[in-house]
Design an enzyme around this catalytic site. Structure first.
Site: not given
Length: 577
Positions: A108, A398, A418, A462-463, A483-484
């Site tokens: 990340r 993503t 992002e 983050s997801s 998919g955020g």
């Protein structure tokens, strides 16, 4: 309400037979439906056929899943620049066949050392508009994916580093056909900054016109960058000429110059972390593993599963109002905790063990009422008197790839820059991320600090939710999605399809999508879900019918080998050896 027909995989004379076709719901026609891929030895599922081909070349050369993942990421940087790339970051889950151990690599991005919690506040102390924060150098975090991939390669790779770059270099020099999705996103100007900043605007809008589907597109600057990385190693990216070019591009951005410095790149480290795992009792007993903080996806998905574990979900069809109601209530409870507590655990005390404790989750599960919607779920009480909840905006641009090699090693990796096309700042033929906008733009709420606020050296929440499922200590499934923040819902719902309903991977990627992030219930705009909308509304749901563009890429262990499948909503494919 019917359950999607469960079609068994069929085999003949030890050779995989073609999976029978099934009817496509009327409201779901026109998507990129493909048959499942079946193979005995190895499998790749990724977001673009060129990336799948690159990964397969590595596997055919005797490479590991790690080698294949690196080759795939380099190609995705070229052919799917809106979603991921070497200017971004990633989370990688790795299963080692020799040790039967799952480990994770955290690539990340980090906030520059000169960044403060006030990074995205205006002169009056108010947060700027989100899209204004996105465009330009200020939103760029220190890219982590190349350092992460290099570290993973040193531990789990087999092929020479330089050989992993050959497919991407060849495509960049000879050109690739612009895909329908890339062309449409450029044409619709989904990121308004793309036409503002050079050299991105000249690359994506040559002569002022958007690149078109089917046009041969070359990227010679990117080929040059890749050759430097292949010949000189990853240090070229973090301390060499590539690093200098990145910093110059960020600091001299025509819009919102950024803070990224050479020392930020030089000091960046990827981190090998333990996964977060739970035992899940469904049709069988499974061990489900994902990424811990700074990802919020792993903990939240595991909470959802454990909140639902007490139910016999299969008493109702997977796409019924009853199952969707239960699922969305579990999602609300899990998202309430996520929004309050999860951030970079190197900076914030994230109560991971408490959030996954059986007694706590049993107590939370009892809040689910089969007859009515929860409304706005409140987070559990840990240390919430000291921090405020935050919902940061995450965009669905993503990418995810799943790979199993012939040695039995496996990779589940989610990667991102992002926003579609990231910050729009381009250097060396690749786009740089805007991941700093995954932090809360507001550092505090009502006098309480937000856990996910900007801090120097911190990794934004983050997801991304790469998952490896084990059964009897062996790989059972790999799955993940773009998919955020809806990634969490896409992956969680897919997992109950796999584990509770015993669906195969093809059926899971074809399932309708549902989502709830502790607010309204999103239903994919499909006929069978439109039918149950009134049933959910009668329970108190606020329902929105939306086009939910997940991008699940998964692999499932089946009799005699592996089944791969790619989400029909995007351009991915799966193929094996």
């Amino acid at each position: 309400m019917r359950l999607f027909s469960l079609i068994p995989l069929m085999f003949a004379s030890s050779v995989f037979a073609e999976e029978p076709s099934r009817a496509v719901p009327e409201a779901f026609t026109g998507l990129n439906y493909t048959k499942a891929s079946l193979s005995k030895n190895a499998m790749v599922s990724a977001a673009n056929p060129h990336a799948v081909d690159a990964a397969l070349k590595m596997l055919k050369m005797g490479g590991t899943a790690t080698d294949a993942a690196i080759a795939a990421q380099l190609v995705l940087s070229l052919v799917e620049p809106q979603s991921s790339g070497i200017g971004g970051g990633a989370f990688l889950l790795s299963f080692d066949a020799k040790t039967s151990k799952v480990t994770t690599f955290d690539g990340r991005e980090t906030a520059p050392q000169n960044a403060t919690p006030a990074l995205f506040l205006d002169k009056n102390g108010k947060p700027v508009k989100w899209i204004d924060a996105v465009i330009g150098g200020k939103s760029v975090g220190t890219p982590g994916v190349m350092r992460m991939l290099s570290d993973a390669h040193s531990k789990k790779g087999k092929l020479p580093w330089a050989s992993l770059f050959k497919p991407a270099i060849e495509l960049a020099e000879k050109g690739f056909m612009v895909s329908p999705r890339l062309a449409s996103l450029v044409k619709m100007e989904m990121n308004p900054g793309l036409k503002l900043l050079s050299p991105a605007k000249e690359y994506f809008y040559p002569n002022g016109k958007a690149i078109e589907e089917g046009v041969l597109l070359k990227n010679l600057p990117f080929a040059k960058t890749l050759r430097k990385l292949a010949e000189n190693g990853v240090e070229e990216f973090y301390t060499g000429t590539i690093a200098k070019e990145i910093v110059t591009a960020v600091q001299s951005s025509e819009v919102s110059p950024g803070l990224l410095s050479l020392s930020d790149l030089k000091n960046y480290t990827s981190i090998e972390r333990e996964p977060v795992c739970v035992e899940y009792q469904a049709s069988d007993v499974y061990k489900v593993c994902s990424m811990g903080p700074p990802s919020s996806g792993g903990i939240t998905v595991l909470q959802i599963l454990k909140l639902l574990e007490r139910y016999n979900l299969t008493e109702f069809p997977v796409d019924s109002a009853e199952t969707i109601h239960r699922y969305t209530q579990a999602a609300k409870l899990a998202f309430a905790d996520r929004n309050r507590y999860i951030a970079d655990s190197d900076f914030v005390d994230v109560p991971v063990s408490k959030m996954l404790a059986s007694d706590y989750l049993e107590q939370r599960s009892n809040l689910i009422d089969d007859k009515k919607d929860l409304g706005k779920a409140k987070p559990g009480r840990f240390n919430d008197n000291r921090i405020a909840s935050n919902v940061s905006i995450e965009q669905p641009n993503t990418s995810h790839l799943s790979i199993v090699d012939s040695f039995g090693n496996a990779i589940s990796m989610t990667t991102s820059i992002e926003m579609g096309f990231g910050s729009n700042v381009m250097s060396g033929g690749f786009l740089l991320n805007n991941q700093l906008t995954d932090f809360s733009l507001k550092p505090s709420v009502n006098g309480k600090l937000v856990a996910n606020r900007v801090e120097a050296g911190k990794r934004p929440r983050s997801s991304m939710t790469p998952v490896i499922v084990l059964k009897d200590n062996k790989v059972f499934a790999l799955i993940g999605s773009p998919g955020g923040s809806r990634i969490i819902n896409y992956v969680g719902y897919a997992l109950i399809g796999l584990l509770d309903y015993k669906m195969d991977m093809k059926q899971v990627v074809d399932l309708p999508r549902i989502s709830n992030r502790n607010s309204y219930t999103s239903l994919e705009n499909r006929a069978e879900l439109l039918e149950i909308k009134p049933e959910l509304e009668a329970k108190g749901h606020k329902v929105r019918m939306l086009n939910l563009t997940s991008g699940i890429h998964g692999i499932l262990k089946v009799e005699g080998g592996w089944q791969g499948a790619a989400d029909p909503r995007r351009e991915g494919t799966s193929e094996g050896l």
